[in-house]
Design a protein around this motif. Sequence first.
Motif, short mmCIF file in Angstrom:
data_model
loop_
_atom_site.label_atom_id
_atom_site.label_comp_id
_atom_site.label_asym_id
_atom_site.label_seq_id
_atom_site.Cartn_x
_atom_site.Cartn_y
_atom_site.Cartn_z
N ARG A 6 0.83 -1.22 0.00
CA ARG A 6 0.00 0.00 0.00
C ARG A 6 0.86 1.27 0.00
O ARG A 6 0.55 2.23 -0.70
N ASN A 49 -20.60 -8.02 1.44
CA ASN A 49 -19.40 -8.49 2.13
C ASN A 49 -18.88 -9.80 1.54
O ASN A 49 -17.67 -10.05 1.53
N GLU A 88 -16.80 -8.81 -1.50
CA GLU A 88 -15.50 -8.25 -1.12
C GLU A 88 -14.56 -9.37 -0.65
O GLU A 88 -13.37 -9.36 -0.97
N VAL A 138 -2.67 -8.43 8.90
CA VAL A 138 -3.89 -7.63 8.66
C VAL A 138 -5.15 -8.47 8.71
O VAL A 138 -6.18 -8.03 9.23
N LYS A 177 -15.85 -8.27 8.82
CA LYS A 177 -16.43 -6.92 8.79
C LYS A 177 -15.46 -5.93 8.15
O LYS A 177 -15.83 -5.12 7.32
N MET A 178 -14.21 -5.98 8.60
CA MET A 178 -13.17 -5.12 8.03
C MET A 178 -12.40 -5.95 7.02
O MET A 178 -11.94 -7.04 7.35
N ASN A 179 -12.27 -5.44 5.83
CA ASN A 179 -11.63 -6.23 4.78
C ASN A 179 -10.83 -5.33 3.85
O ASN A 179 -11.20 -5.11 2.70
N PRO A 180 -9.71 -4.80 4.36
CA PRO A 180 -8.95 -3.84 3.55
C PRO A 180 -8.10 -4.51 2.47
O PRO A 180 -6.90 -4.27 2.36
N HIS A 181 -8.75 -5.34 1.66
CA HIS A 181 -8.04 -6.03 0.58
C HIS A 181 -7.59 -5.02 -0.49
O HIS A 181 -8.10 -3.90 -0.55
N PHE A 202 -4.54 0.10 -5.12
CA PHE A 202 -4.61 1.03 -3.98
C PHE A 202 -4.08 2.38 -4.42
O PHE A 202 -3.13 2.46 -5.19
#
Lengths: 102, 387
Positions: free
Chosen positions: B40, B257, B260, B306, B318-322, B327
Amino acid sequence: MAKITFITSDNEKVTLEGASGSVMQLAVNNGVSGIDGDCGGVCSCATCHVFVAEKDLEKVGDASEIETDMLELADEANEFSRLCCQIEISEAIDGIELTVAK
Amino acid sequence: MMDKSKLSDPFEKARVEKGYGHMDDQNDPVTILLRHKDVRKTAHNWKTFQSGGEEVGRIVIPSEVKIRDTRQIPFEVDPPLHKEFRSLLDGWFKRPNEPAYQEKLHKQISALVDEVLNKDEVEVVRDFSLKLQSRALTLLLNTPFSESETWISWGTHVFRSEGESLDADKANILYNYIDERIIEAAKNPGEDLYSVLLGSEVNGKKLTHEEVKGIMILTFAGGRDTVINALTNSIAYFSEHPKSLHAIKENPEMINNAVEELIRYFAPLTHMGRVVTEDTQVCEHAIKADTRVSLCWASANRDAAVFENPNEVDFDRKMNPHVSFGFGTHNCLGATHARQIMRTLLGILAEKVASMDIINTDENIEELGEFDRKVGYNAITVKFNKY
């Protein structure tokens, strides 16, 4: 119910009311300009970036580590930045003001 | 055995121990960055890790330097000009959020699912995913549905390199087709993307034929194998996990979700390159100016720093910063379209398909130096079962 005010990049003020769900979803459902919410709220896209009014920082609370890491690399992020998909609507945040980043 | 749909993580050891790997590519080697944080940060730093350098095609791996002269836009343009092109295109590429677009997409996919439900066996890559992707692209370009027949006739390998050697003749099928369509749109402007671009300006100048071509090549090439991989991998996944499909039928609000998470797990594009503009370092590894790094989305998506249980598909994440759509500045222009395709497909599969049986598979394994990664299938035969 909570009243939430969005200030968009063309300086328009929109106040919306919500009972549950995320602030991002409320904004997207009502077509608030600059809030896209592309990933649907899983903290992967940063298209729901807002600046929380200083007076409301405490009400809104802190970002999680995953959100903070995301914000560190977001355009124009500062100490007032939040991804509003991570702000849950409840009476606790009634009256907050959010300035849309994009 | 429930492992035909599995996509393993070949990068884990190198990611944990070093943070990077190496591959050669036509004598222009690549340092593959493997950690979520590094990927990232590097994607964010477009000045040191550039996309818009002199050599067109160099950030693609395998390199297209020898087979392409047209700069893909905005993909191979950096800020500040990048922003001008991106602003021009963003509105058009967000049309998949409109109800009318979604309705047409739903009709297309619904008809295709009905078609495969009425067959004994289906080779999914050719007779499902390629068709779905090509037909949906007519919506993104706002061109007649019949154009999709031409794109389907090219087969799945039209832009795909076979190993090290890139096939210029095959690439030229696409480039010549796009040239013809642009010339046609210039003569008879309509409401398709070619015409809209020909009528647009950036920095007060009308787009040239070459610029329109660069945008169109990106739109065709960027959304072909990637979407086909995502669709085919989804069919394979739900074949082996019917309960997940039934769960979606019961709770359609899971779809966002789930999509994702599948996109994280699949990482339909393994990695993307950048050209390094100054001597620098990433995770304490020295990297020289004018060499290449790649941002390995597939590895970052499995980084245990992560993601908990990174090798499990978990629709409750719930959180999935793939980073499957990249990016930062150069994140995927087609992501809205791709997400809408996936969301629509999952809804229709859950509604219409009781189960699917994998008959046989031919896996598509990418060779990336020290790593071999399964990215999808060359072919997979499936039986679709109705309710």
